[in-house]
Design a protein around this motif. Structure first.
Motif, mmCIF file in Angstrom:
data_model
loop_
_atom_site.group_PDB
_atom_site.id
_atom_site.type_symbol
_atom_site.label_atom_id
_atom_site.label_comp_id
_atom_site.label_asym_id
_atom_site.label_seq_id
_atom_site.Cartn_x
_atom_site.Cartn_y
_atom_site.Cartn_z
ATOM 1 N N LYS A 1 -12.587 6.365 -5.223
ATOM 2 C CA LYS A 1 -12.453 7.583 -6.045
ATOM 3 C C LYS A 1 -13.951 8.220 -4.971
ATOM 4 O O LYS A 1 -15.340 8.198 -5.346
ATOM 5 C CB LYS A 1 -12.664 8.069 -7.202
ATOM 6 C CG LYS A 1 -11.386 7.508 -8.263
ATOM 7 C CD LYS A 1 -11.671 8.028 -9.154
ATOM 8 C CE LYS A 1 -12.525 7.365 -10.483
ATOM 9 N NZ LYS A 1 -12.757 7.759 -11.524
ATOM 10 N N TYR A 2 -13.365 8.644 -4.381
ATOM 11 C CA TYR A 2 -15.125 9.730 -3.381
ATOM 12 C C TYR A 2 -15.086 11.312 -3.480
ATOM 13 O O TYR A 2 -14.996 12.498 -2.701
ATOM 14 C CB TYR A 2 -14.775 9.248 -2.109
ATOM 15 C CG TYR A 2 -15.009 8.026 -1.547
ATOM 16 C CD1 TYR A 2 -15.835 7.132 -1.398
ATOM 17 C CD2 TYR A 2 -14.320 6.701 -1.398
ATOM 18 C CE1 TYR A 2 -16.026 6.057 -0.872
ATOM 19 C CE2 TYR A 2 -14.319 5.668 -1.142
ATOM 20 C CZ TYR A 2 -14.714 4.872 -1.255
ATOM 21 O OH TYR A 2 -15.582 3.365 -0.964
ATOM 22 N N HIS B 1 -9.475 6.204 -2.172
ATOM 23 C CA HIS B 1 -9.494 5.136 -1.431
ATOM 24 C C HIS B 1 -8.363 4.385 -1.971
ATOM 25 O O HIS B 1 -7.931 4.216 -3.478
ATOM 26 C CB HIS B 1 -10.337 4.565 -1.300
ATOM 27 C CG HIS B 1 -10.293 3.403 -1.180
ATOM 28 N ND1 HIS B 1 -9.777 2.807 0.750
ATOM 29 C CD2 HIS B 1 -9.912 2.070 -1.171
ATOM 30 C CE1 HIS B 1 -9.829 1.305 1.143
ATOM 31 N NE2 HIS B 1 -9.532 0.805 -0.503
ATOM 32 N N SER C 1 -13.603 -4.021 6.055
ATOM 33 C CA SER C 1 -12.205 -3.446 5.039
ATOM 34 C C SER C 1 -11.188 -3.789 5.768
ATOM 35 O O SER C 1 -10.410 -4.084 6.380
ATOM 36 C CB SER C 1 -12.696 -1.762 5.995
ATOM 37 O OG SER C 1 -11.473 -0.759 5.876
ATOM 38 N N THR D 1 1.104 -1.176 0.028
ATOM 39 C CA THR D 1 -0.032 -0.200 -0.013
ATOM 40 C C THR D 1 0.959 1.264 -0.229
ATOM 41 O O THR D 1 0.164 2.079 -0.705
ATOM 42 C CB THR D 1 -0.782 -0.227 0.817
ATOM 43 O OG1 THR D 1 -2.081 -1.237 1.069
ATOM 44 C CG2 THR D 1 -2.132 1.213 1.711
ATOM 45 N N ALA E 1 -5.351 0.016 3.559
ATOM 46 C CA ALA E 1 -5.600 1.079 3.045
ATOM 47 C C ALA E 1 -5.855 2.051 3.428
ATOM 48 O O ALA E 1 -5.110 2.363 4.587
ATOM 49 C CB ALA E 1 -7.052 0.473 2.499
ATOM 50 N N ALA E 2 -5.597 3.137 2.485
ATOM 51 C CA ALA E 2 -5.568 4.587 3.319
ATOM 52 C C ALA E 2 -6.785 5.758 2.334
ATOM 53 O O ALA E 2 -6.887 5.273 1.159
ATOM 54 C CB ALA E 2 -4.043 4.962 2.593
ATOM 55 N N ASP E 3 -7.217 6.300 2.531
ATOM 56 C CA ASP E 3 -7.830 7.453 2.317
ATOM 57 C C ASP E 3 -6.541 8.906 2.101
ATOM 58 O O ASP E 3 -6.176 9.018 3.367
ATOM 59 C CB ASP E 3 -9.278 7.952 3.241
ATOM 60 C CG ASP E 3 -10.338 6.541 3.135
ATOM 61 O OD1 ASP E 3 -9.652 5.507 2.123
ATOM 62 O OD2 ASP E 3 -10.612 6.416 4.018
ATOM 63 N N SER F 1 -7.580 8.474 7.053
ATOM 64 C CA SER F 1 -7.626 6.661 7.458
ATOM 65 C C SER F 1 -6.892 6.031 6.893
ATOM 66 O O SER F 1 -6.293 5.614 5.577
ATOM 67 C CB SER F 1 -9.577 6.545 7.339
ATOM 68 O OG SER F 1 -9.124 5.048 7.496
ATOM 69 N N ASP G 1 -5.849 0.411 -1.608
ATOM 70 C CA ASP G 1 -5.890 0.008 -1.095
ATOM 71 C C ASP G 1 -4.558 -1.104 -1.737
ATOM 72 O O ASP G 1 -3.948 -1.433 -3.193
ATOM 73 C CB ASP G 1 -6.656 -0.561 -0.462
ATOM 74 C CG ASP G 1 -7.805 -1.737 -2.271
ATOM 75 O OD1 ASP G 1 -7.002 -2.730 -2.564
ATOM 76 O OD2 ASP G 1 -9.158 -0.818 -1.423
ATOM 77 N N HIS H 1 -8.518 -1.894 5.656
ATOM 78 C CA HIS H 1 -7.867 -0.833 7.386
ATOM 79 C C HIS H 1 -8.063 -1.014 8.623
ATOM 80 O O HIS H 1 -6.891 -1.629 8.785
ATOM 81 C CB HIS H 1 -9.100 0.755 7.503
ATOM 82 C CG HIS H 1 -9.315 1.323 5.850
ATOM 83 N ND1 HIS H 1 -8.430 1.866 5.587
ATOM 84 C CD2 HIS H 1 -9.753 1.912 4.921
ATOM 85 C CE1 HIS H 1 -8.688 3.302 4.793
ATOM 86 N NE2 HIS H 1 -9.482 2.361 4.169
ATOM 87 N N ASN I 1 -13.961 0.846 13.162
ATOM 88 C CA ASN I 1 -13.969 0.151 12.327
ATOM 89 C C ASN I 1 -16.269 -0.356 12.215
ATOM 90 O O ASN I 1 -16.711 0.933 11.577
ATOM 91 C CB ASN I 1 -14.010 -1.016 11.309
ATOM 92 C CG ASN I 1 -13.926 -0.578 10.162
ATOM 93 O OD1 ASN I 1 -13.836 -0.319 9.163
ATOM 94 N ND2 ASN I 1 -15.078 -1.829 10.112
#
Length: 189
Positions: A170-171, A178, A136, A93, A143-145, A114, A180, A138, A122
């Motif tokens: 994509k947010y 995000h 998740s 990651t 994972a990373a946001d 995150s 991962d 995470h 979580n």
């Protein structure tokens, strides 16, 4: 009689000094896939955390070797800020994050929203949002946001997808991406 001084340099200090000079001479790579396969001489990660007020700017890989102390620093930085629990962040990651950042051609550090999430965190987030996965990545430190002020979610998403090395979400409404090291896939807009 000659008076000599012995100067003790830690490995980290020595590598940092080397990296400062190597950064100028380091080649620029046109695709992240080659970078992830080890084509780069150095790998660097820059992040800030609005939750903790901390910053990190570290070179964690030089000429084929991960620097354990730097990888540990990254894991501590990406801890669950709510519980202060630390889990080793999967180096895959970290490599995806660094390669994506390299492709974006910016010196602006990522804003980490995150990284690792404890089960307690979580579960709390799942109770508040249907968008939080029960299993998740995470939770596994995989994972990373992330956010960049100088680049759009679309630009960040494209760079991460160019790595072809994991999941990219994509947010746009929340202005983050995000990344991962799980199965190669993408979602969001």
């Amino acid at each position: 009689m000659t008076d000599t001084k012995t100067t003790s340099l830690s490995r980290r200090a020595l590598l940092g000094a080397f990296a400062a000079t190597a950064m100028i001479a380091a080649p620029s790579y046109g695709n992240a896939f080659g970078f992830l396969r080890g084509a780069g001489d150095i790998r660097r990660l820059r992040m800030t955390s609005p939750r903790t007020g901390e910053q990190i700017d570290t070179i964690y890989w030089i000429e084929g070797e991960y620097i354990r102390e730097a990888v540990d620093e990254i894991s501590a930085f990406m801890r669950d800020w709510r519980t202060n629990d630390v889990k080793g962040i999967d180096i895959r990651t970290v490599d995806i994050m660094a390669a994506s950042h390299n492709l974006l051609d910016t010196t602006e550090p990522y804003t980490l929203l995150s990284g690792y999430r404890s089960p307690k965190t979580n579960n709390m987030l799942r109770s508040r949002s249907s968008g939080v996965a029960k299993n998740s990545l995470h939770l596994k430190g995989q994972a990373a946001d992330l956010r960049l002020g100088s680049r759009s979610v679309t630009q960040m998403g494209r760079a991460a997808m160019a790595c072809r090395a994991g999941g990219v979400g994509k947010y746009s409404r929340s202005n983050f991406v995000h990344m991962d090291c799980g199965v190669v896939r993408s979602w969001g807009g």
